[in-house]
Design an enzyme around this catalytic site. Structure first.
Site, PDB file in Angstrom:
ATOM      1  N   HIS A   1      -1.579  -8.574   8.436  1.00  0.00           N
ATOM      2  CA  HIS A   1      -1.554  -8.794   6.985  1.00  0.00           C
ATOM      3  C   HIS A   1      -2.951  -9.122   6.462  1.00  0.00           C
ATOM      4  O   HIS A   1      -3.390  -8.561   5.448  1.00  0.00           O
ATOM      5  CB  HIS A   1      -0.585  -9.937   6.673  1.00  0.00           C
ATOM      6  CG  HIS A   1      -0.548 -10.333   5.238  1.00  0.00           C
ATOM      7  ND1 HIS A   1       0.314  -9.758   4.322  1.00  0.00           N
ATOM      8  CD2 HIS A   1      -1.278 -11.247   4.540  1.00  0.00           C
ATOM      9  CE1 HIS A   1       0.121 -10.306   3.133  1.00  0.00           C
ATOM     10  NE2 HIS A   1      -0.838 -11.209   3.245  1.00  0.00           N
ATOM     11  N   GLU A   2      -3.654 -10.015   7.150  1.00  0.00           N
ATOM     12  CA  GLU A   2      -4.980 -10.419   6.678  1.00  0.00           C
ATOM     13  C   GLU A   2      -5.990  -9.278   6.805  1.00  0.00           C
ATOM     14  O   GLU A   2      -6.803  -9.058   5.899  1.00  0.00           O
ATOM     15  CB  GLU A   2      -5.459 -11.660   7.446  1.00  0.00           C
ATOM     16  CG  GLU A   2      -4.582 -12.888   7.278  1.00  0.00           C
ATOM     17  CD  GLU A   2      -4.370 -13.283   5.827  1.00  0.00           C
ATOM     18  OE1 GLU A   2      -5.234 -12.984   4.980  1.00  0.00           O
ATOM     19  OE2 GLU A   2      -3.333 -13.910   5.530  1.00  0.00           O
TER      20      GLU A   2
ATOM     21  N   HIS B   1      -5.644  -6.847   3.942  1.00  0.00           N
ATOM     22  CA  HIS B   1      -6.323  -7.245   2.705  1.00  0.00           C
ATOM     23  C   HIS B   1      -7.772  -6.734   2.695  1.00  0.00           C
ATOM     24  O   HIS B   1      -8.264  -6.233   1.672  1.00  0.00           O
ATOM     25  CB  HIS B   1      -6.336  -8.769   2.564  1.00  0.00           C
ATOM     26  CG  HIS B   1      -5.075  -9.354   2.009  1.00  0.00           C
ATOM     27  ND1 HIS B   1      -4.497  -8.916   0.835  1.00  0.00           N
ATOM     28  CD2 HIS B   1      -4.294 -10.385   2.438  1.00  0.00           C
ATOM     29  CE1 HIS B   1      -3.416  -9.628   0.579  1.00  0.00           C
ATOM     30  NE2 HIS B   1      -3.266 -10.520   1.532  1.00  0.00           N
TER      31      HIS B   1
ATOM     32  N   GLU C   1      -0.121  -8.494  -2.041  1.00  0.00           N
ATOM     33  CA  GLU C   1       0.545  -9.109  -0.892  1.00  0.00           C
ATOM     34  C   GLU C   1       1.572  -8.165  -0.278  1.00  0.00           C
ATOM     35  O   GLU C   1       1.682  -8.057   0.946  1.00  0.00           O
ATOM     36  CB  GLU C   1       1.212 -10.424  -1.322  1.00  0.00           C
ATOM     37  CG  GLU C   1       0.248 -11.515  -1.748  1.00  0.00           C
ATOM     38  CD  GLU C   1      -0.713 -11.910  -0.637  1.00  0.00           C
ATOM     39  OE1 GLU C   1      -0.284 -11.960   0.544  1.00  0.00           O
ATOM     40  OE2 GLU C   1      -1.889 -12.156  -0.935  1.00  0.00           O
TER      41      GLU C   1
END
Length: 269
Positions: free
Chosen positions: A134-135, A138, A195
């Site tokens: 997820h990070e 980004h 997100e």
């Protein structure tokens, strides 16, 4: 003055588009890597200097190992899909910081921090891979630069309104309405969309890295239990609700497996 402000806003909106390689969509971004990365790297180094970084432990090594696998999977996907060299300016770094906050984050250019507080929720390397994917997503999708770009347009919109509206009372009403409306109606949904996008991209690249995408929904069930139901309503939050994330990740996990299979990855840890 009115015309100048409007011309600037139109120019920025039209000229500042970049393609997201994972979605194929044009996104608002007028901060090039050459401008945003050095600032992010300096801020990251400052943060590390002001906090207790854990090195040499099994957990710290796991964070680095998982991050390297995720970044390598992202590069495989990008190269295979026509974006070789996309990551040439990225300087991946993964650090574990002694802090009980249940969080992790990534700065533009690939500078990642995990707090020790999130490790019990992760419950091992595959859970770390969910958060790491997820990070990393980004950073891959330039979400930091997009948020800065949207913030700039939000500020220009306020300036334009104040230039156009000459009556002081009406200007005051405009500023109040614009502040609330642009935040709840534009900026917060914009953040939630990032997100959600990072969840989907992250799920895909963690699967390509050999991690079980089914674990993503399970991690968010643990996050939900840890929060104790204290999250704000979704429309007032920068993040989707836990329920929304769990449903999305459950739906997307089979698709992530299919994507991983294209790279010969059919078994997962």
């Amino acid at each position: 003055m009115k015309k100048i402000v409007l011309i600037i806003m139109v120019f920025l909106g039209v000229a500042a588009c970049k393609t997201n390689p994972f979605t194929g969509q044009k996104v608002l971004n007028f901060y090039p890597n050459s401008q945003i990365f050095p600032t992010a790297f300096a801020q990251y180094d400052q943060f590390l200097g002001e906090n207790k970084v854990i090195t040499g432990t099994d957990d710290a090594k796991m964070i680095t190992k998982t991050g390297q696998r995720i970044a390598a999977a992202a590069e495989r996907w990008l190269t295979a899909n026509g974006y070789p060299g996309y990551l040439k300016d990225y300087k991946w770094e993964y650090n574990l910081v002694n802090d009980e906050t249940v969080n992790a984050w990534c700065m533009p250019g690939g500078k990642i921090v995990f707090y020790t507080g999130i490790l019990p929720i992760c419950k091992g390397e595959t859970g770390v891979a969910v958060v790491m994917g997820h990070e990393v997503a980004h950073a891959l999708a330039d979400h930091g630069a997009q948020r800065m770009s949207a913030g700039t347009l939000q500020q220009l919109g306020a300036v334009a309104g104040n230039v156009v509206i000459q009556d002081e009372q009406k200007r005051h009403i405009f500023n109040q309405a614009y502040g609330i409306g642009s935040q709840v109606g534009v900026m917060l949904p914009f953040s939630r969309s990032h997100e959600t996008e990072a969840d989907r991209i992250g799920l895909q690249i963690m699967a390509i890295a050999g991690y079980n995408p089914d674990e993503a929904a399970e991690l968010w069930k643990r996050m939900q239990a840890n929060s104790g139901g204290s999250a704000p309503p979704e429309f007032l939050s920068t993040h989707p609700s836990n329920e929304t994330r769990i449903a999305n990740l459950t739906e997307w996990a089979p698709l992530a497996r299919q994507e991983a299979a294209k790279f010969g990855v059919t078994s997962f840890q």
